[in-house]
Design a protein around this motif. Structure first.
Motif, mmCIF file in Angstrom:
data_model
loop_
_atom_site.group_PDB
_atom_site.id
_atom_site.type_symbol
_atom_site.label_atom_id
_atom_site.label_comp_id
_atom_site.label_asym_id
_atom_site.label_seq_id
_atom_site.Cartn_x
_atom_site.Cartn_y
_atom_site.Cartn_z
ATOM 1 N N ILE A 1 1.776 8.819 4.714
ATOM 2 C CA ILE A 1 2.044 9.030 6.283
ATOM 3 C C ILE A 1 0.066 8.614 6.604
ATOM 4 N N TYR B 1 7.018 8.980 8.400
ATOM 5 C CA TYR B 1 6.161 8.861 7.226
ATOM 6 C C TYR B 1 7.154 7.637 6.414
ATOM 7 N N ALA C 1 6.617 16.293 4.490
ATOM 8 C CA ALA C 1 6.482 15.580 5.324
ATOM 9 C C ALA C 1 7.156 15.781 6.513
#
Length: 64
Positions: A19, A28, A52
């Motif tokens: 990320i 992501y 994420a």
């Protein structure tokens, strides 16, 4: 699968993604070399997929 004292335990392997830590970043990526990360002006960080997703990130359309 591992066997310990007669009970089965499964090994869990985490999936890692990348990320951009910038305030506007919302995706992501499967690779730190993804073209979707080329404009990241701050840190590119390796995190677990679950982390994420918990940050409300969605998959990059380029690498996924």
């Amino acid at each position: 699968m591992l066997l310990f004292g007669g009970s089965y335990t499964t090994e869990v392997s985490e999936t890692y993604v990348y990320i951009c830590t910038g305030p506007q970043s919302k995706k992501y990526h499967s690779s730190k070399d993804c073209n979707g990360l080329r404009n990241c002006s701050v840190e590119i960080k390796k995190v677990t997929l679950s982390k994420a997703k918990s940050m409300k990130r969605t998959p990059c359309k380029i690498c996924y």
